[in-house]
Design a protein around this motif. Sequence first.
Motif, PDB file in Angstrom:
ATOM      1  N   HIS A  54     105.005  24.783  67.446  1.00  0.00           N
ATOM      2  CA  HIS A  54     105.945  23.756  67.896  1.00  0.00           C
ATOM      3  C   HIS A  54     105.872  22.561  66.959  1.00  0.00           C
ATOM      4  CE1 HIS A  54     102.688  21.238  69.403  1.00  0.00           C
ATOM      5  NE2 HIS A  54     102.164  22.325  69.953  1.00  0.00           N
ATOM      6  N   GLY A  55     106.846  21.685  67.076  1.00  0.00           N
ATOM      7  CA  GLY A  55     106.877  20.485  66.243  1.00  0.00           C
ATOM      8  C   GLY A  55     105.937  19.407  66.759  1.00  0.00           C
ATOM      9  N   VAL A  56     105.953  18.291  66.087  1.00  0.00           N
ATOM     10  CA  VAL A  56     105.016  17.208  66.401  1.00  0.00           C
ATOM     11  C   VAL A  56     105.173  16.706  67.838  1.00  0.00           C
ATOM     12  CG1 VAL A  56     106.488  15.360  65.490  1.00  0.00           C
ATOM     13  CG2 VAL A  56     104.015  15.048  65.544  1.00  0.00           C
ATOM     14  N   TYR A  57     106.381  16.743  68.378  1.00  0.00           N
ATOM     15  CA  TYR A  57     106.591  16.253  69.736  1.00  0.00           C
ATOM     16  C   TYR A  57     106.663  17.382  70.756  1.00  0.00           C
ATOM     17  CZ  TYR A  57     107.508  11.936  67.310  1.00  0.00           C
ATOM     18  OH  TYR A  57     107.393  10.842  66.509  1.00  0.00           O
ATOM     19  N   GLY A  58     106.421  18.624  70.336  1.00  0.00           N
ATOM     20  CA  GLY A  58     106.476  19.765  71.231  1.00  0.00           C
ATOM     21  C   GLY A  58     105.177  19.959  71.986  1.00  0.00           C
ATOM     22  N   SER A  59     105.121  21.045  72.717  1.00  0.00           N
ATOM     23  CA  SER A  59     103.949  21.383  73.494  1.00  0.00           C
ATOM     24  C   SER A  59     103.752  22.890  73.434  1.00  0.00           C
ATOM     25  CB  SER A  59     104.134  20.931  74.942  1.00  0.00           C
ATOM     26  OG  SER A  59     102.999  21.255  75.709  1.00  0.00           O
ATOM     27  N   HIS A  60     102.614  23.377  73.916  1.00  0.00           N
ATOM     28  CA  HIS A  60     102.296  24.800  73.865  1.00  0.00           C
ATOM     29  C   HIS A  60     103.289  25.656  74.623  1.00  0.00           C
ATOM     30  CE1 HIS A  60     100.613  25.123  77.988  1.00  0.00           C
ATOM     31  NE2 HIS A  60     100.417  23.829  77.805  1.00  0.00           N
TER      32      HIS A  60
END
Length: 74
Positions: A54-60
Amino acid sequence: MSFRTLEFSDPTLLSAGIHHATVKSAALHRRADVSFYVPPGVQSESLPLVVLLHGVYGSHWAWLYKGGAHRVLD
């Protein structure tokens, strides 16, 4: 790789094949949460591993619950 601590979600509380795990990561020096999908009825030992980051602001859970990656795989 072995982890000193490992906790899995209760599969009866999730959609079929979806799992969540919390591990202690030596690389990150903290707890790490992981979501993964194993198609129902398939032996997980025989599957290739596909890792979606995921990207920097994503989550698992982003690829499962925002992108439907498990549905694309099916």
